[in-house]
Write an enzyme that holds these catalytic residues in place. Structure first.
Site, PDB file in Angstrom:
ATOM      1  N   SER A 159      70.587  29.102 -66.675  1.00 31.78           N
ATOM      2  CA  SER A 159      71.666  30.026 -67.063  1.00 31.78           C
ATOM      3  C   SER A 159      71.419  30.798 -68.350  1.00 31.78           C
ATOM      4  O   SER A 159      72.219  31.665 -68.702  1.00 31.78           O
ATOM      5  CB  SER A 159      72.984  29.265 -67.179  1.00 31.78           C
ATOM      6  N   LYS A 162      71.613  34.435 -67.988  1.00 35.15           N
ATOM      7  CA  LYS A 162      72.881  35.161 -68.092  1.00 35.15           C
ATOM      8  C   LYS A 162      72.938  36.033 -69.344  1.00 35.15           C
ATOM      9  O   LYS A 162      73.746  36.961 -69.423  1.00 35.15           O
ATOM     10  CB  LYS A 162      74.060  34.193 -68.074  1.00 35.15           C
ATOM     11  N   SER A 217      79.745  29.340 -68.142  1.00 34.81           N
ATOM     12  CA  SER A 217      78.565  29.714 -67.367  1.00 34.81           C
ATOM     13  C   SER A 217      78.902  29.859 -65.892  1.00 34.81           C
ATOM     14  O   SER A 217      78.143  29.449 -65.010  1.00 34.81           O
ATOM     15  CB  SER A 217      77.452  28.669 -67.553  1.00 34.81           C
TER      16      SER A 217
END
Length: 486
Positions: A159, A162, A217
């Site tokens: 993640s 991101k 997340s």
């Protein structure tokens, strides 16, 4: 912390037990501090090695973000020429050892396997209990890489990817834009994904969605924003294009949320570049440093038959920012993003400021299988970096975006205080650091969190022969302040 590791289902984000705390209030409050003081030295030598001795903890100093200082042309050092992407198809499950030859973007030593650091008299030794496959410690403002370990090893990012998603899309939608979620918006979310709790047929603001991305997340929030951006395929293409602009040439995006996918890779070097670019955006800085926030729940009928929609609290899964049972809040932390998947293991990029120095640290996939190990290793590297800053000679640098290499910018080119778009719906191009920051207005965070933006000057000056000044300043927030837990 319960972790999901199955052959076919990938856990997107470590979202195990959290240490919940009271909402943060604006205004001057006390930090939770870590540690004492100490020093360590080693003989003057340039080294390439897998492990080195550990330093003692550093002294804590007051916070200050200094103003920009531009070097003269005579003192300017050229930026390393960007190398092409490594050839071959990137693998989501890399070998246990780094390639013998990697990208040299940012300097030749960053392409070598093993630890790269210039040890000298007065320079503290690196912590020897860092087990990550790859890591990097860099000065967020000058771009100097103070030390690195397999910096360009192409690994699954989880993640932390991101950050690239946010840096690409934040400028596109005003934060007060409303969107009603339809079933197709949530299609294609992988099993085991971390979710913030978005419901079909409910309406959310863009601000809500970004809180879901940064704090929890949430892959559901990523997919809704991608749907607003003409779909996942288009978003992935734009993310890859933006990575090229940033010279994050180790990065290849397949899924916008960082969910494990064949061929999806990045590197500690690239994630640090991406974080540095993201911190140019006001909204990025605000979301990355928000500890808790209220998120809209599902509309239900109360006992009287009236439709009501309550909110629930979400907390940032960045343990250095929010704290946990075995990880105290790191002094001066201001973000950025964590991740955890089956192939990537634990990954994290953090930014922190102390004593006038702002550092970026990225840690990828610690081999130690201990609770919160990625945060513990990041904290050790931060401690070393703050102690070594100003003493250690860099082993490379974070290169500027390609747009900055094509044209210079004057200090007053962007009086709004943002480099490019701020994520507040501006119609300019995504911020990549190609424009300087002359000043930054205050931004009000969620759930009572005030994020005072640092007033930092800076410019990228075009020099003869295409070389750039190394001493360039980048805007960072006046760091998050929070009450001490009772």
């Amino acid at each position: 912390m319960t972790q999901l590791h199955t052959p076919k289902a990938s856990r997107n984000q470590d979202t195990g037990r959290l240490s919940f705390m009271r909402p943060v209030s604006p205004g001057p409050v006390r930090f939770l501090l870590r540690g004492g003081a100490g020093s360590g030295t080693s003989p003057r030598t340039a080294c390439t090695f897998p492990t080195v001795p550990a330093p003692k903890k550093t002294a804590r100093r007051s916070l200050l973000v200094t103003s920009a200082v531009l070097s003269s042309l005579a003192l300017a050092a050229p930026v390393a020429v960007a190398a092409p992407k490594p050839s071959g198809s990137p693998s989501a499950s890399p070998s246990a050892t780094p390639p013998a030859s990697m990208s040299t973007v940012g300097g030749a030593r960053l392409g070598r396997p093993g630890t790269q650091v210039n040890l000298a008299s007065g320079v503290p030794v690196l912590p020897k209990d860092v087990s990550a496959r790859s890591w990097i410690v860099a000065d967020a403002e000058t771009g100097d890489v103070l030390a690195a370990h397999n910096a360009h090893w192409r690994l699954a990012p989880a993640s932390t990817l991101k950050m690239l998603f946010a840096d690409t899309l934040l400028p596109k939608f005003p934060r007060d834009t409303k969107h009603k979620v339809v079933p197709s918006d949530l299609a294609g979310i992988g099993p085991g994904s971390s979710m913030v709790g978005i419901k079909e047929e409910e309406t959310y603001t863009v601000h809500d969605l970004w809180l879901g991305v940064f704090l929890r997340s949430g892959n559901d929030a990523v997919h809704v924003l991608s749907a607003m951006n003409k779909g996942v395929e288009n978003t992935v293409a734009e993310m890859n294009e933006h990575a090229e602009e940033l010279q994050a040439l180790d990065t290849h995006v397949v899924s916008p949320d960082g969910y494990d996918a064949e061929g999806q890779v990045s590197s500690a070097y690239d994630l640090t570049l991406i974080a540095r670019s993201g911190m140019q955006k006001q909204d990025f800085r605000e979301y990355a440093s928000t500890v808790t926030a209220k998120f809209p729940g599902e509309t239900k009928k109360n006992k009287k038959g009236k439709k009501v929609r309550k909110s629930f609290e979400i907390q940032n899964t960045n343990r250095l920012l929010a704290g946990d049972a075995d990880v105290p809040v790191y002094e001066g932390i201001a973000g950025v993003k964590n991740g955890n998947t089956t192939n990537a293991g634990a990954t994290f990029t953090g930014v922190a400021e102390r004593g006038g120095k702002v550092l970026l640290v990225t840690v990828m996939n610690p081999e130690k299988d201990e609770h919160n190990e990625v945060y513990k290793e990041t904290a050790r590297l931060f401690d070393w970096g703050f102690k070594a800053a100003g003493k250690v000679q860099p082993v490379g640098e974070l290169v500027p975006p390609r747009s900055a290499a094509r044209a210079g910018a004057s200090p007053d080119a962007n009086p709004s205080g943002e480099a490019g778009g701020s994520g507040d719906g501006g119609k300019g191009p995504a911020a990549t650091g190609s424009k300087p920051v002359a000043g930054a207005p205050a931004a009000e965070g969620s759930s009572g969190i005030g994020v005072a933006l640092g007033v930092t000057g800076g410019a990228l000056v075009l020099l003869a022969g295409g070389a750039f000044l190394v001493n360039r300043r980048w805007p960072l927030p006046d760091l998050v302040r929070r009450r001490s837990r009772p």
